[in-house]
Design an enzyme around this catalytic site. Structure first.
Site, PDB file in Angstrom:
ATOM      1  N   HIS A  97       0.839  -1.199   0.000  1.00 20.12           N
ATOM      2  CA  HIS A  97       0.000   0.000   0.000  1.00 20.12           C
ATOM      3  C   HIS A  97       0.874   1.250   0.000  1.00 20.12           C
ATOM      4  O   HIS A  97       1.842   1.346   0.739  1.00 20.12           O
ATOM      5  CB  HIS A  97      -0.900   0.018   1.237  1.00 20.12           C
ATOM      6  N   ASP A 110     -14.060   2.714   6.530  1.00 20.46           N
ATOM      7  CA  ASP A 110     -13.005   3.450   5.815  1.00 20.46           C
ATOM      8  C   ASP A 110     -13.535   3.999   4.495  1.00 20.46           C
ATOM      9  O   ASP A 110     -13.188   5.117   4.116  1.00 20.46           O
ATOM     10  CB  ASP A 110     -11.769   2.584   5.570  1.00 20.46           C
ATOM     11  N   ARG A 126     -13.205  12.569   4.145  1.00 19.14           N
ATOM     12  CA  ARG A 126     -11.941  13.285   4.384  1.00 19.14           C
ATOM     13  C   ARG A 126     -11.459  13.959   3.104  1.00 19.14           C
ATOM     14  O   ARG A 126     -10.890  15.057   3.144  1.00 19.14           O
ATOM     15  CB  ARG A 126     -10.869  12.309   4.892  1.00 19.14           C
ATOM     16  N   SER A 130      -6.839   4.498   8.428  1.00 17.79           N
ATOM     17  CA  SER A 130      -7.475   4.210   7.138  1.00 17.79           C
ATOM     18  C   SER A 130      -6.747   3.060   6.436  1.00 17.79           C
ATOM     19  O   SER A 130      -7.357   2.066   6.014  1.00 17.79           O
ATOM     20  CB  SER A 130      -7.439   5.479   6.272  1.00 17.79           C
ATOM     21  N   LYS A 166      -7.945  -1.381   6.456  1.00 19.52           N
ATOM     22  CA  LYS A 166      -8.178  -2.177   5.238  1.00 19.52           C
ATOM     23  C   LYS A 166      -7.288  -3.412   5.254  1.00 19.52           C
ATOM     24  O   LYS A 166      -7.703  -4.498   4.873  1.00 19.52           O
ATOM     25  CB  LYS A 166      -7.838  -1.345   3.988  1.00 19.52           C
TER      26      LYS A 166
HETATM   27  N1  URA Z   1      -4.293   5.902   1.557  1.00 15.52           N
HETATM   28  C1  URA Z   1      -5.347   5.427   2.271  1.00 15.52           C
HETATM   29  O1  URA Z   1      -5.811   4.313   2.053  1.00 15.52           O
HETATM   30  N2  URA Z   1      -5.856   6.216   3.233  1.00 15.52           N
HETATM   31  C2  URA Z   1      -5.368   7.433   3.522  1.00 15.52           C
HETATM   32  O2  URA Z   1      -5.863   8.079   4.395  1.00 15.52           O
HETATM   33  C3  URA Z   1      -4.273   7.916   2.755  1.00 15.52           C
HETATM   34  C4  URA Z   1      -3.754   7.131   1.772  1.00 15.52           C
END
Ligand code: URA
Length: 445
Positions: A82, A161, A168, A183, A187
């Site tokens: 990620h 999320d 956001r 966040s 996930k």
């Molecule tokens: N990537 C995400 O999944 N969430 C965030 O808040 C920022 C980047």
């Protein structure tokens, strides 16, 4: 409990209990707490921060807000990767299929564009038919059959999320370490992979502007991963300028395809190979980074990586011919070339502003649920350190019409700084944070 009371508590810098955080997330996910109250709470968190205990509680509450897959109980090792978000960041589109082509399963839940940064799902949705909303059983079926799945936030997995991310994005509450960490890690926990590589970006195009802030975010997330028994490593990487040449959804996908075919820009290709190599070492598929890099290069040269991307696109309903023949992607109606105004070295390219310009061209959202145009964006002809003569090609603008080009032209030129002396760009990988780097127990802003 009252939402207004929890907003007030956070506004005044008080610590919320586990029960209060659980309640807030549950009620918001169910739709009992409206967006306007949640926005106020998010803004209070933005200014007041959270303790490491609160961040951990928020992450777990969000992870538990929907179904949880516990993927590693069915297939192991299974990795996830990620990025914290950047401009021109198409790395996941390269790394995920390469890892799968090297024999390690990839179970990835990925996001849409956030603020000025692009999102992998928006890029993949440039392919006609591609479906990112997968049910739990579809996710597992595709993963087991193809060794890779690229899902978006769904109503099943970490739905809190999905809602908070969209909120956001339009309420000025993105750049907060507690909110970003929760966040991303919610996930990851909802999927439950065995190994996770985080690409934590810093620089003008990232949410973290300095390496120190990126390090704080990285250690916070690595810590959450360790507590959840997920082997988590973070690479702190530079986002001083856009990655590669393309910025914009379909344009970035086309560049990712080129990298997988072995002829993309070298700097971003090297970063992708490095991340795949890290994952192969983490999962025991290779003894060290050098050996792993050879395996990765072989997967590129043999065509195994691009074949994997084609396979997963088809498995998720997308038309695979677009990967095999990228010229099928429709072009934006207008393409306008901007020329270098000086004879000089490029000293800087303001990545965040480039990201906003791509949004203004239609590639990102200023309001929740806004439709984006996957055709628009920018192709940079030169990067930091390159020498240009006045009048050399600088940027191709891909736009819906000439009015949009005229509206961004001056701002785009202002993104560049120039130097008479030669300039060396920063290395892309700044630091690697391993699970044994501890985050301290403190309030994190
Ligand atoms: N990537 C995400 O999944 N969430 C965030 O808040 C920022 C980047």
């Amino acid at each position: 409990m009252q939402a207004s009371e929890l907003i007030r508590k956070k506004r005044d810098g008080e610590e919320l209990s586990t029960t209060e955080i659980d309640w807030l997330i549950e009620q918001y996910t169910q739709g009992t707490i409206p967006d306007y109250q949640m926005s106020a709470w998010l803004m209070a968190v933005y200014w007041r921060g959270m303790t490491t205990r609160e961040i951990s509680d928020l992450t777990l509450a969000m992870a538990h807000s929907g179904e949880e897959l516990h993927v590693r109980e069915t297939i192991s090792p299974v990795i996830d990767k990620h990025s914290t978000g950047g401009v021109g960041d198409k790395i996941t589109l390269v790394v995920a299929p390469l890892v799968a082509a090297c024999g390690v399963a990839v179970g990835k839940m990925t996001g849409r564009g956030l603020g000025h940064t692009g999102g992998t799902i928006d890029k993949l949705e440039a392919i006609p038919g591609f479906r990112s909303e997968l049910s739990r059983s579809e996710f597992m079926h595709i993963l087991l059959k193809h060794n890779i799945v690229l899902a978006g936030q769904s109503t099943d997995l970490a739905p809190a999320d999905g809602k908070l991310y969209a909120l956001r994005d339009v309420t000025g509450t993105v750049e907060s370490i507690p909110l970003i960490a929760a966040s991303i890690m919610s996930k990851k926990l909802a999927i439950g992979c065995s190994h996770l590589l985080l690409d934590v970006k810093f620089g003008s195009g990232a949410f973290m502007k300095t390496p120190e802030r990126a390090r704080e975010l990285a250690t916070t997330m690595v810590d959450i991963g360790r507590n959840a028994h997920m082997q988590t490593t973070a690479a702190i990487t530079s986002m001083q300028q856009p990655l590669g040449h393309a910025v914009g959804n379909a344009l970035e996908l086309i560049e990712a395809i080129a990298i997988l075919q072995g002829h993309g820009p070298q700097d971003i290709a090297d970063l992708c190979y490095h991340e795949v190599a890290e994952l192969l070492v983490m999962t025991g598929k290779a003894a060290d980074i050098k050996a792993a890099t050879q395996v990765v290069k072989q997967a590129v040269h043999s065509g195994a990586g691009i074949a994997k991307l084609t396979e997963v696109v088809a498995a998720q309903g997308g038309n695979p011919h677009y990967i095999e023949q990228p010229h099928l992607f429709p072009s934006a109606p207008v393409q306008s070339l901007l020329l270098a105004p000086h004879s000089a070295y490029i000293a800087g390219i303001h990545a965040e502003q480039i990201g906003f310009i791509s949004m203004r061209l239609g590639g990102g959202r200023f309001k929740k649920d806004e439709q984006i145009d996957t055709r628009t964006g920018l192709v940079l002809h030169a990067k930091i350190g390159d020498y240009l003569q006045a009048g050399d090609p600088l940027v191709d603008v891909h736009a819906r019409n000439m009015t949009d080009v005229d509206a961004i032209r001056d701002d785009l030129l202002r993104c560049y700084t120039w130097s008479d002396a030669s300039i060396r760009p920063d290395p892309l990988v700044y630091e690697i944070i391993h699970p044994w780097t501890f985050a301290c127990d403190t309030t994190i802003l």
